[in-house]
Structures are given as structure tokens and as C-alpha cells.
Enzyme design. Structure first.
Site, short mmCIF file in Angstrom:
data_model
loop_
_atom_site.label_atom_id
_atom_site.label_comp_id
_atom_site.label_asym_id
_atom_site.label_seq_id
_atom_site.Cartn_x
_atom_site.Cartn_y
_atom_site.Cartn_z
N LYS A 1 -20.59 5.12 -22.30
CA LYS A 1 -21.50 4.83 -21.90
C LYS A 1 -21.37 4.46 -20.54
CE LYS A 1 -26.08 7.52 -21.50
NZ LYS A 1 -25.97 8.94 -21.76
N ARG B 1 -26.04 26.35 -35.01
CA ARG B 1 -24.87 25.63 -35.90
C ARG B 1 -25.42 23.91 -36.73
NH1 ARG B 1 -18.35 24.73 -35.39
NH2 ARG B 1 -19.00 23.65 -33.72
#
Ligand code: GLU
Length: 542
Positions: free
Chosen positions: A169, A501
Site C-alpha cells: 500500500k 468462490r
């Protein structure tokens, strides 16, 4: 309907993979929460990085014993239990740590001729998979701790969604609204150069993306800076950053991806009868009311998808005020107002009542905190009426508030699933860049021709067998798809598949591990298992 059973540990749960009751269980694991984090579950305003570490250690409590056993098996029982324990403990400490971080400062000459020193950070939390991935935010509130915490969240998000990246980040401490476009371009390009010099920007190592306060525009500047410097001979240069405009190698559907992913994640919980019965809601998005906190990229797109599914937005909160209307707020009307000349704010929107302050105490079924971290705390959690909270921002709920909400049977869809649509479609964009071809480009015409051949062939066979003319017309649904899948179609179905999923994985982990409705814990457990597997196979010293 679900049937109930009592399992070994005395929990009441539904058969199959749907838990409907959450009951505290005694800790039966050896892993201990570190002393420095023990206060976190009661903290009003925890340090952000400690808050993420706390969530991580809760997953360690569940997984550590299993990891010791697994490691002994992987090493063909060459390790004693004690040796395996020492190793697992070390591996978990390494997975928790932020591997590296750079802090840079550089001068900016402002339009008024004055100079300002700009400060920025990039954290690479985990390189267990490369490249590392995560957004770049521009905000006055950015600091080293926030970037470190957000990079860790990226590691767990990528792992739970099976997006093959480590977490990273970056952030620059500016309010982008206070700078001209020329100044923003200079800041972005200079920051990119600082990252390039230190090995923190390249398609193989570290790939940023948009986040709070940035968009495709900044990503185009980053991509161009890389391509004209370190990447000048790199054929995959465009893959050094994602979320780019289409004409710079971006992908269709990336802009709306976080909101779209959040909508799919919501569906997988709200359509589940068991969870909704537990929370006291009827299944389905249709007819539900929702409040958005934050009206940036996540909020605006979520608004469109929720509305399209038949839900009603009763309120939107922004940093400078909120708008509220029990009868509903239309996405296109609010967008048109906010983007209108001289506005830039939702305040004063004629289709709703403007309220100073937040709307946390207003009744609604779903709350989407989609702005920033730690907005739902011990202090305001009791006001919240929503029964389902879908986290669009990273870390919007503190551990103390999280616990209170779960005790009140509120279902929380955690950030690492809720906002995973962004990085998932970033992955598709990166694949497009390194493959140098857009999805669907080679197959589009072939699929269309094949579909027409199929229809003709069926028509001919029937006509020959029945000796009469039988015109075969595609159904409207088939007609829409006859032309073959475009890049956008492929991105949309790839995203829907990935969210489905992951949501199912989290739900069955929660059920299998007796975690009740603590889907954040289940998501962290799932992520940790994947990361541990990778590190146990290779990458950690024997
Ligand atoms: N900033 C987004 C996030 O927090 C996207 C990251 C990415 O695409 O790399 O998930």
C-alpha cells in the site's frame, strides 16, 4: 429450512455449511494473543496496524495447531513436534510483520511559486508472492501506521481471493482537492520516481492501483513515468500499475469493479435463508433499504447495483454532511447533482433532506461503510440499526464494535471479501498487460461464427428429418450472447466467479471451524492457510 444439531464442542449449528447461531466457545488452542494486543478488543480507538494484527492473531489461534501437524507431515516426520512448533511460531511472526517500507519526502514547486515538502510512503507487507499489490491513496490523514495496516490487509485480501500477489500500500499526505492538476501530476511523477529508484515500482515487483483520492488519471502518470525511465526497454511496462484508463492499457470494468464485487458479495449473504433468519431479515436484496457511508468510487457504483437489484437507498453520508430520504435516493439524480457545476458535494441535494453529521442511527437493513477505517467504533456502534453490514472500505469496524455487532446478530461481510472486486479486476488488467492482448480479442469472431453454424446445423438436421422448413430463432437471451464474450463480459463473469468462490469458501470455513457468523475470522483463517501453505512449501528457511 435448516436442521439443527449439536456438535462436539457444544455449539449449535446448522447441518451442512450454514451456521445460524453463534455461541462463545472456550479457547482450546495454544496460540496466545500477544500481550501488546490484549487491550485491542476493548479499545475505543485502536492503532490501525494493531487492529489488523489482532484480527490476524485470532486466525492464528485457530490455525496454529493444524500448522504444526501439517508441517510435520510436509517434512516427512523429520521434525519433532517441538521443532515444528518453534518453526510455525517463527513463520507466523514473519507473516504478521511488514517486510519493508519506504518513506520519501520531496519538494514541490506550487503554482504560487512557493515550495512545499511532500511526504509519502509505500509498504510491502508480504513478498510471499510477487509482485506485491495495493493502492495509492492521497489523503491528509495518511501516516506510516495506516499504510502499514492497509498493506497487511492487502496480503490477506489477495490470499483469501486467491489473487496471486503479496500485499502492499502507499499513500501521500495531501488533500488532492487543494492542488491543481499540474501540481498533482508533478507530485505523482516525482513519487513514482522515488519508488522506482528503490525497487518499489515495476510489473514484476510492486504494482499500485487507485485508492482513496486517486483514479485512472494518476495511474496513467505512474505508468508513463515508469515506461519512460526504468521501464523503457520493458515490454510489460504497462503492467507496473493497474486501474489505468483504457487507452493506456486499462481494462473494461475496473472502475466499477469494487462496487460490483461488493454487490456480488452482498448477494451471497443476503440470499442465504439461514443467515437472514439469524439476523432477522427476509432473504434477497429486493425491497431492502440501505445507507451508504462514503460516496466515492465504492459508494457510487454500489448504489447503482443495489438499486438495480430492487433495493432502496435511504441515506448517503459524506465527510461534509449527509442526505436522507426514507422514500429513496436515485443514483443518477444524486450523481448528476454532485457532479454539477461548482458542486462536488452531495449537500443540498434537492431529492433528500440534508443533515449535518452522520446517519448511523437511521433505520435501514444494510449499511455499507465505504470510506475509511475505524468509522464504526465502541462509541457509535450502539446506534447502528442495520442488520447486515458490508464493508466497502478497508478496516471500517474496530474489533470492539465488531464483537458488539456480532453479539447483536448483525451479519458482517468483511472488507477482504467486500471490497475485493478492485484487486481482482486489477489482476485481470495486469494479465492483459503482460499478455499484450485483451480478453476476447482472439475468440470474439470465432465464437460468433460458431454459434451461427450451430444454429444452422440444428435447423438443417431438423428440416431434413421432418421434411419441412423449420426456421430456428435464437431466444433473446441467446441472441445477446451470440456475438461471443467481449472483454467486459469476461471481466464481469471472472469477477462474479471469484467473489462466489471466496464467499462460499469463507462460509464453509466458518461452518467447518465452528466460527458461527464471525466471517471476518473465517476469512482471515482461509487467507492465513493459503499464505502458510506457500511459505511452508518454499520461501522459509529449513
Ligand atoms: N485500493 C484497492 C484495495 O484496497 C485496490 C488495490 C489494487 O487493485 O491493487 O483493494
Amino acid at each position: 429450512m435448516s436442521s439443527l444439531t449439536r456438535n462436539k464442542s457444544g455449539l449449535i449449528c446448522a447441518i451442512g455449511n450454514q451456521i445460524i447461531k453463534q455461541i462463545k466457545q472456550p479457547c482450546r488452542f495454544k496460540h496466545q494473543m500477544p500481550e501488546r494486543l490484549k487491550h485491542i478488543p476493548n479499545e475505543e480507538n485502536p492503532k490501525f496496524s494493531q487492529m489488523v494484527q489482532y484480527f490476524f492473531h485470532r486466525a492464528c489461534e485457530i490455525c496454529e495447531d493444524k500448522f504444526v501437524e501439517d508441517l510435520m507431515k510436509v517434512r516427512g516426520n523429520m521434525l519433532t513436534k517441538e521443532e515444528a512448533q518453534i518453526k510455525v511460531d517463527a513463520m507466523l511472526r514473519q507473516i504478521e510483520a511488514c517486510e519493508s517500507m519506504v518513506e520519501v519526502s520531496f519538494p514541490l514547486k506550487r503554482d504560487n511559486g512557493k515550495y512545499e515538502i511532500i511526504q509519502g510512503w509505500r509498504a510491502q507487507h508480504s513478498t510471499h508472492k510477487l509482485p506485491v499489490k495495493g493502492g495509492l491513496r492521497y489523503s491528509e490523514g495518511v501516516n506510516a501506521d495506516e499504510i502499514r495496516a492497509l498493506s497487511a490487509i492487502m496480503t490477506f485480501k489477495c490470499a483469501v481471493c486467491d489473487v496471486p500477489y503479496g500485499g502492499a500500500k502507499s499513500g501521500i499526505k495531501i488533500d488532492p482537492l487543494k492542488y491543481s492538476v499540474r501540481e498533482l501530476e508533478a507530485i505523482t511523477r516525482k513519487f513514482s520516481l522515488e519508488l522506482i529508484k528503490r525497487g518499489y515500482l515495476s510489473p514484476a515487483q510492486d504494482v499500485p492501483a487507485p485508492d482513496m483520492g486517486t483514479s485512472g488519471r494518476e495511474m496513467a502518470w505512474i505508468s508513463d513515468t515508469y515506461a519512460k525511465t526504468l521501464g523503457y526497454q520493458d515490454l510489460t511496462a504497462a503492467g507496473c500499475v493497474t486501474g489505468k484508463p483504457i487507452n493506456q492499457g486499462g481494462i473494461h470494468g475496473r472502475d466499477a469493479a469494487t462496487g460490483r464485487g461488493l454487490f456480488h458479495a452482498t448477494e451471497h449473504f443476503i440470499n442465504n435463508e439461514c443467515y437472514m433468519e439469524f439476523a432477522g431479515l427476509k432473504p434477497g436484496l429486493k425491497g431492502k433499504t440501505y445507507i451508504l457511508q462514503g460516496y466515492g468510487n465504492v459508494g457510487t457504483h454500489t448504489h447503482r447495483y443495489y438499486k438495480r437489484a430492487g433495493a432502496t437507498c435511504v441515506g448517503v453520508m459524506e465527510i461534509d454532511g449527509s442526505v436522507y430520504n426514507e422514500k429513496g435516493i436515485e443514483p443518477h439524480e444524486l450523481d448528476a447533482y454532485r457532479l454539477g457545476p461548482g458542486k462536488g458535494s452531495i449537500k443540498g441535494f434537492p431529492g433528500a433532506q440534508t443533515i449535518d453529521g452522520d446517519l448511523f442511527d437511521k433505520p435501514c437493513d444494510i449499511l455499507v461503510p465505504g470510506a475509511k477505517e475505524k468509522v464504526i467504533t465502541k462509541d457509535n456502534v450502539d446506534k447502528i440499526k442495520a442488520k447486515l453490514i458490508v464493508e466497502g472500505a478497508n478496516g471500517p469496524i474496530t474489533p470492539a464494535a465488531d464483537r458488539k455487532l456480532r453479539e447483536r446478530k448483525v451479519i458482517i461481510v468483511p472488507d477482504i471479501l467486500g471490497n475485493s472486486g478492485g484487486v481482482t479486476v486489477s489482476y485481470f488488467e495486469w494479465l492483459k498487460n503482460i499478455n499484450h492482448v485483451s480478453f476476447g480479442r482472439l475468440t470474439f469472431k470465432y465464437e460468433k461464427d460458431a454459434n451461427y453454424h450451430l444454429l444452422n446445423s440444428v435447423q438443417k438436421s431438423l428440416e431434413e428429418a421432418l421434411c419441412k422448413e423449420i426456421p430456428i430463432k435464437p431466444t433473446p437471451e441467446f441472441y445477446k450472447r451470440i456475438a461471443g464474450a467481449s472483454e467486459k463480459d469476461i471481466v464481469h463473469s471472472g469477477l462474479a466467479y471469484s467473489v462466489e468462490r471466496t464467499a462460499k469458501g469463507i462460509q464453509s470455513t466458518a461452518a467447518d471451524m465452528d466460527l458461527g457468523t464471525d466471517f471476518r475470522l473465517a476469512a482471515y483463517v482461509m487467507a492465513l492457510m493459503r499464505i502458510f501453505d506457500t511459505c511452508a512449501t518454499a520461501g522459509f528457511p529449513y
